[in-house]
Design an enzyme around this catalytic site. Structure first.
Site, PDB file in Angstrom:
ATOM      1  N   GLY A 155       0.839  -1.197   0.000  1.00 55.22           N
ATOM      2  CA  GLY A 155       0.000   0.000   0.000  1.00 55.22           C
ATOM      3  C   GLY A 155       0.873   1.246   0.000  1.00 55.22           C
ATOM      4  O   GLY A 155       2.024   1.231  -0.445  1.00 55.22           O
ATOM      5  N   GLY A 156       0.334   2.309   0.568  1.00 57.58           N
ATOM      6  CA  GLY A 156       1.074   3.571   0.597  1.00 57.58           C
ATOM      7  C   GLY A 156       2.383   3.464   1.348  1.00 57.58           C
ATOM      8  O   GLY A 156       3.282   4.296   1.162  1.00 57.58           O
ATOM      9  N   GLY A 390      23.630  11.774 -30.097  1.00 61.31           N
ATOM     10  CA  GLY A 390      23.112  12.413 -28.894  1.00 61.31           C
ATOM     11  C   GLY A 390      23.616  11.719 -27.645  1.00 61.31           C
ATOM     12  O   GLY A 390      23.844  12.350 -26.604  1.00 61.31           O
ATOM     13  N   ALA A 391      23.838  10.404 -27.744  1.00 64.04           N
ATOM     14  CA  ALA A 391      24.313   9.666 -26.575  1.00 64.04           C
ATOM     15  C   ALA A 391      25.711  10.140 -26.186  1.00 64.04           C
ATOM     16  O   ALA A 391      26.070  10.155 -25.009  1.00 64.04           O
ATOM     17  CB  ALA A 391      24.294   8.171 -26.861  1.00 64.04           C
TER      18      ALA A 391
END
Ligand code: HXC
Length: 504
Positions: A155-156, A390-391
């Protein structure tokens, strides 16, 4: 007082292969160093008969002690007390220890083993979680935060560990998920076990939530103690120096032999790492996730460095969404905690495809770029082979602020691979040729001769020096030593103020 929820529940804990909260603390901390805080605290709830179920400490043991002689704060949830569930007072105890850790500038280590919010207490328990999340966020980047998941965490409740720097999980006995198998079945009709949904292996390989997997509690705690030795106490300090280290001279020879003659044949970048660093000092983070990038801590002459390396042995070392997220998170941690960065670059580019584009490789790739550009710790890049497109820019290039950029003679620094480049820029010549295939090969070779080497970049000063692999360790040690002088941020007269931070 030290009997948790009673012997029967302790026996059940042991039968499941789990240690008790107190046993975990005594393994984590140096012998005799634990000082408990709030051991007599009890909850105040009277709902659903809780007033008749009071346990000293209220299901969590909190305090401080030392790991290898250095102060840490710790909390350990006690599953034998109401399932380790988090009540108002249980949360307040954790918050108090977090506040002390932040105030005194020391790491906090949480050991989680809990059924979640104490159901009988309702909203005050939920509110307690939010108090912890708030502190996790405030402490982020200021003190190291480690989460050891040693039982349920659902859960949270998962969001406290998620906000910390490193998550450790124990195989078979720990799990983390936002919604459990029953809810999953109701909503999506999928049938899945807790282990498959959120066990240590799942989170190590598929989601990347888990940074370190351990076979059992003892190994988990040993790994956490070891990691702490690589980290500073807080963001104002340097990682501790390990004065005694070893380096086998035979590694100088080995490193010259690692790269294959053919640039398209993969090799294991971890062999390169091993040859550069102090013997046996590499601690890989996220070992089983996004294997196309390798990240982890190591030591160079006893000093911690953070290593980010493309891995040609997995997906040719390409950058994809997971690799970008993994790399970015690690770089930001190192930058927050004054840990210099060593980048080993062999990257053919970003992974193409609709899957990557539609899931946001643009946004996620930008995270890695941002992390390198923002980092003000000493940063050295070594280009071992490919640095394409770009890498190339993203992987801590000179323009992103690398302090030093070295390249091996095998480096290829270009906009793209020679084959693809020739196809585009010599398209007309190739199609007009008598034998287009032959022409293509000829033009490919011409492009490779021009750019598939480090010398064009070195001529332009984009690469500082072309080094033999065997010369690299010495260059890294001296490079980091020089730039360390300026680690005391803002003290150097040559600094300029860029944005909100000092930069050399
Ligand atoms: C109060 C709890 C509890 C809880 C377990 N116990 N969870 N008590 N609140 N959340 C108690 C049990 O009553 C039992 O008490 C003891 O702990 C051990 O639990 P068992 O069920 O016997 O153990 P086991 O079979 O190992 O199962 C463990 C478990 C299960 C899977 C964790 O207990 C369970 O499903 N618990 C509820 C989980 C849950 O739904 N929690 C709320 C999640 S929502 P006795 O006296 O018999 O020993 C949440 C929101 C957080 O946490 C939000 C943050 C923003």
């Amino acid at each position: 007082m030290h009997n948790g929820g009673g012997q029967e529940r302790i026996d059940k804990q042991h039968q499941q292969g789990k240690l008790t909260a107190r046993e975990r603390i005594s393994l984590l901390l140096d012998e005799g160093s634990f000082q408990e805080i709030g051991g007599l605290v009890e909850h105040r709830s009277t709902n659903f008969g809780l007033d008749k179920q009071k346990f000293p400490g209220d299901g969590v043991i909190t305090g401080y002690g030392t790991v290898h002689g250095r102060l840490v704060y710790v909390y350990s949830q006690d599953f034998t007390v109401l399932g380790g569930s988090l009540s108002e007072t249980h949360a307040a105890k954790i918050c108090r220890i977090m506040d002390m850790a932040l105030k005194n500038g020391a790491p906090i280590i949480g050991m989680n083993d809990s059924g979640g919010a104490r159901i009988q207490e309702g909203v005050v328990s939920l509110s307690g979680y939010a108090d912890i999340f708030f502190r996790n966020t405030r402490a982020s980047g200021t003190i190291p935060q480690l989460s050891l998941i040693m039982g349920p965490c659902a859960g949270g409740a998962v969001y406290s560990p998620a906000l910390t720097d490193f998550i450790f999980m124990v195989e078979e006995t720990s799990y983390m998920f936002v919604t459990g198998p029953n809810v999953v079945k109701t909503v999506t009709h999928e049938e899945v076990t807790s282990e498959d949904l959120g066990g240590a292996k799942t989170h190590a390989e598929k989601s990347g939530v888990n940074h370190f997997t351990a076979a059992n509690d003892v190994e988990c705690i040993r790994k956490a103690r070891d990691l702490i030795t690589f980290l500073p106490q807080n963001a104002n300090e340097e990682a501790p120096l390990t004065p005694v280290f070893e380096y086998q001279a035979s590694k100088f020879k080995q490193i010259d032999q690692i790269l294959p003659d053919n640039a398209n044949v993969p090799y294991d970048i971890k062999r390169v790492i091993d040859c550069l660093i102090d013997d046996n000092s590499f601690r890989e983070v996220h070992e089983d996730f996004a294997k196309n990038i390798v990240v982890g801590f190591a030591r160079l002459e006893g000093r911690t460095v953070g290593i980010i390396a493309n891995q040609p042995a997995a997906l040719a070392g390409v950058l994809d969404i997971d690799a970008s997220r993994k790399g970015a998170r690690f770089v930001r941690f190192c930058d927050s905690f004054n840990i210099p960065l060593l980048v080993l670059e062999d990257v053919p580019g970003f992974l193409p495809g609709t899957d990557q584009e539609w899931r946001g490789i643009i946004t996620h790739g930008a995270k890695l770029l941002y992390a390198f550009a923002e980092a003000t710790v000493p940063k050295i890049t070594v280009i071992t082979r490919k640095a394409y497109g770009g890498a190339y820019c993203v992987m801590n290039s000179r323009s992103l602020g690398a302090d030093l950029t070295f390249a091996w003679p095998t480096a290829e620094i270009a906009v793209m691979g020679a084959k693809g480049a020739a196809e585009i820029i010599f398209k007309r010549e190739i199609s007009a040729a008598e034998n287009p295939a032959e022409k293509w090969l000829e033009k490919e070779a011409e492009y490779a001769d021009t750019f598939a080497n480090p010398y064009r970049a070195a001529e332009r000063g984009i690469v500082d020096e072309v080094l033999l692999p065997s010369e690299t360790r010495a260059a890294l040690i001296s490079g980091f030593a020089i730039s360390r002088a300026r680690s005391a941020k803002g003290k150097c007269a040559n600094f300029i103020y860029v944005g909100r931070r000092w930069k050399a």
